[in-house]
Design a protein around this motif. Sequence first.
Motif, PDB file in Angstrom:
ATOM      1  N   THR A   1       0.818  -1.212   0.000  1.00 24.49           N
ATOM      2  CA  THR A   1       0.000   0.000   0.000  1.00 24.49           C
ATOM      3  C   THR A   1       0.852   1.262   0.000  1.00 24.49           C
ATOM      4  OG1 THR A   1      -0.188   0.026   2.414  1.00 24.49           O
ATOM      5  CG2 THR A   1      -1.881  -1.165   1.193  1.00 24.49           C
ATOM      6  N   GLY A   2       2.120   1.131  -0.326  1.00 31.21           N
ATOM      7  CA  GLY A   2       2.917   2.332  -0.553  1.00 31.21           C
ATOM      8  C   GLY A   2       3.983   2.601   0.467  1.00 31.21           C
TER       9      GLY A   2
ATOM     10  N   ALA B   1       1.487  14.811  -0.240  1.00 29.96           N
ATOM     11  CA  ALA B   1       0.590  13.678   0.126  1.00 29.96           C
ATOM     12  C   ALA B   1      -0.437  14.333   0.928  1.00 29.96           C
ATOM     13  CB  ALA B   1       1.243  12.586   0.980  1.00 29.96           C
ATOM     14  N   THR B   2      -1.295  14.541   0.778  1.00 29.93           N
ATOM     15  CA  THR B   2      -2.363  15.095   1.586  1.00 29.93           C
ATOM     16  C   THR B   2      -1.816  15.891   2.752  1.00 29.93           C
ATOM     17  OG1 THR B   2      -3.767  13.225   1.055  1.00 29.93           O
ATOM     18  CG2 THR B   2      -4.363  14.488   2.981  1.00 29.93           C
TER      19      THR B   2
ATOM     20  N   GLY C   1      -3.029   8.573   2.717  1.00 28.32           N
ATOM     21  CA  GLY C   1      -2.228   7.437   2.269  1.00 28.32           C
ATOM     22  C   GLY C   1      -2.449   7.173   0.795  1.00 28.32           C
ATOM     23  N   ARG C   2      -2.319   5.928   0.389  1.00 33.08           N
ATOM     24  CA  ARG C   2      -2.440   5.568  -1.013  1.00 33.08           C
ATOM     25  C   ARG C   2      -3.899   5.605  -1.464  1.00 33.08           C
ATOM     26  NH1 ARG C   2       0.944   3.653  -4.825  1.00 33.08           N
ATOM     27  NH2 ARG C   2       0.123   2.290  -6.461  1.00 33.08           N
ATOM     28  N   ILE C   3      -4.123   6.118  -2.668  1.00 37.31           N
ATOM     29  CA  ILE C   3      -5.459   6.234  -3.252  1.00 37.31           C
ATOM     30  C   ILE C   3      -5.868   4.921  -3.918  1.00 37.31           C
ATOM     31  CG2 ILE C   3      -6.757   7.388  -5.113  1.00 37.31           C
ATOM     32  CD1 ILE C   3      -5.089   9.907  -4.514  1.00 37.31           C
TER      33      ILE C   3
ATOM     34  N   SER D   1      -3.665   6.888   8.929  1.00 38.44           N
ATOM     35  CA  SER D   1      -2.667   7.039   7.878  1.00 38.44           C
ATOM     36  C   SER D   1      -2.486   5.688   7.190  1.00 38.44           C
ATOM     37  CB  SER D   1      -1.336   7.521   8.463  1.00 38.44           C
ATOM     38  OG  SER D   1      -0.822   6.574   9.387  1.00 38.44           O
ATOM     39  N   GLY D   2      -1.837   5.717   6.029  1.00 37.27           N
ATOM     40  CA  GLY D   2      -1.575   4.471   5.319  1.00 37.27           C
ATOM     41  C   GLY D   2      -2.591   4.122   4.262  1.00 37.27           C
ATOM     42  N   ASN D   3      -3.718   4.807   4.240  1.00 42.14           N
ATOM     43  CA  ASN D   3      -4.768   4.531   3.267  1.00 42.14           C
ATOM     44  C   ASN D   3      -5.659   5.765   3.175  1.00 42.14           C
ATOM     45  OD1 ASN D   3      -7.322   3.661   2.093  1.00 42.14           O
ATOM     46  ND2 ASN D   3      -6.603   1.561   2.375  1.00 42.14           N
ATOM     47  N   ALA D   4      -5.784   6.332   1.957  1.00 42.82           N
ATOM     48  CA  ALA D   4      -6.534   7.575   1.775  1.00 42.82           C
ATOM     49  C   ALA D   4      -8.038   7.361   1.740  1.00 42.82           C
ATOM     50  CB  ALA D   4      -6.098   8.263   0.481  1.00 42.82           C
ATOM     51  N   ASN D   5      -8.498   6.124   1.538  1.00 44.37           N
ATOM     52  CA  ASN D   5      -9.924   5.852   1.339  1.00 44.37           C
ATOM     53  C   ASN D   5     -10.502   6.823   0.313  1.00 44.37           C
ATOM     54  OD1 ASN D   5     -12.413   4.681   1.526  1.00 44.37           O
ATOM     55  ND2 ASN D   5     -12.937   5.545   3.531  1.00 44.37           N
TER      56      ASN D   5
END
Length: 437
Positions: free
Chosen positions: A28-29, A210-211, A123-125, A84-88
Motif C-alpha cells: 500500500t505504498g 501527500a495530503t 495514504g495511497r489512493i 494514515s496508510g490509506n486515503a480511502n
Amino acid sequence: MREIEGSVTAPLGFRAAGVFCDIKRLGTGKGSDRGPKPDLALIVSDRPAAVAGMFTTNQVVAAPVKVCREVVRRGVAQAVVANSGNANACTGRQGLADARVMAAETARALGLDPREVLVASTGRIGVLLPMENVRNGIRAAAQALGRGGEFASQAARAIMTSDTRPKEVAFEWEYNGRVYRLGGIAKGAGMIHPGMSPTGRRPASLPRHATMLAFLTTDAAVDRRPLQEALTEAVACSFNRITVDGDMSTNDTVLLLANGAAGNAPWSARSRAFHAFERVLQEACARLARMIVQDGEGVHRVVTVRVFGARNVREADAAARAVANSALVKTSWHGGDPNWGRIMDALGYSAARVVEEKVDIGYAAPGSREVLWCVRRGRPTEVPFQELCRAVAPPEFELHIRLNLGRAGAVLYAADLTEAYVEFNKGDVNDPASLGG
C-alpha cells in the motif's frame, strides 16, 4: 501569547491517542517498512464542541472528506478519528460506507452520537481500508486516551505518512483575567498544494486561501459562524499559501474544535476577545504550514515567493504560483542557481498581466528588507553572479518580484525540486512497498 507544550491536548477538556493497527499493509505504498508506527489517531473533547472545517476543492473527493463536510454543516462535533496508510479515496460506495463505519465505531466506543464524529484519512489512493484492523484500532485508541503531551504526540505521529517528523504547536493567552489555550497537529510532506474552502466547492474566483491534514483544538467558546470565518481566514493565510509539488490532494482537511471549557461566554465576531483568538489561530496555522513545507519530500531549500505591484490579488497570486510551481525554477533553486530567466518565463505564461520592461526580481534573507536585485525594469543588473549565488545558497531565502503595474501583492511558501523527491515518488513496481501514495 506564549508557546506551550501539549498541542491538541493543551486546551482544557481534550484527550488524544495514537495506536498501531496495521492499516498500511505491504503493497500500500511508502511506509510499509516502518514497522509498528502508530497509524490511527483519536482526538476527543469531553463535551460537544463547535466545529469549523476547510476541505479540498479537488473535484475528486475522498470518502472521509464527504463525511466531515456533513458534520461541519451541523456545526457540532466531539471527536476526530484519523488514519494514515490509506486515503480511502476513489473507493466508491464501499469507501463511503467504511468512512461512516469509522464514525459509528468511534461513537460506540466513546458513547457519542456518530453524527458528531469527524473522519480523516491519508495514504495511497484506490485501496479499500482493512476495516477489521481499523475497528480494532479505534477500540484500542479509545482505551488509550490521555491528556498529556505524550498522548498528543502519539496522535501527531499516527497521522504521518512520508513525513519525517511530527508537527505540533500550542499557544496560551490571557484576556480579561481568563486563560485560554489553542493547540494543533498537522501532517504533510508530498502532494502539497492545498486549495481549501469551507464547503469543498471551488470558488468561481481565485480562492483567498501527500495530503495535508491539520486538527486544531481550543478551550475557548466561540459562536459557530465566527469560528468558521476565523478558520477560513487563517487557512487563507497559511495552508493555502504553501506548495511543495503543485499537486492538490483528494483528502486535504483542516478541522477546528472549540469546546468552551475555559468558561467564557461564546465570543461573537465583533468582540475584542474574538480578534485576539483570531491572531492566535493565524499564528498556529502559519507555524504548522511552514513545518509542512520544511518537511516536504526531498526538500533542500524553502523559498518565500513575494509578489508586489500586481493589478489585483488574483493576478498577484497567479504570478506567485506560476513561479513557485515551475519545475525549472524549482530545480534551479535546488542547484543554487539564481536563474532569473526561468522566473521571468514563468511570470510571462502566468495568468497575471506582465510587462517585461517593468519587472524587478531580487533575493533577500528571510525577513530582511535588503533585497539584492538581479533584474531591474526587465534588464539584468550589474550585481556579480557569484554574489547572487551566495544569496540563494542558504536553506531558506526570499524571492521578491515587483510587477510595477498596481498595488496588489501575494506570498507563497514553496520548496525546491530535488533528485530525492523524484527517487522517493517514482517507486519500483517490483517492490510494492516502495510505491507512493
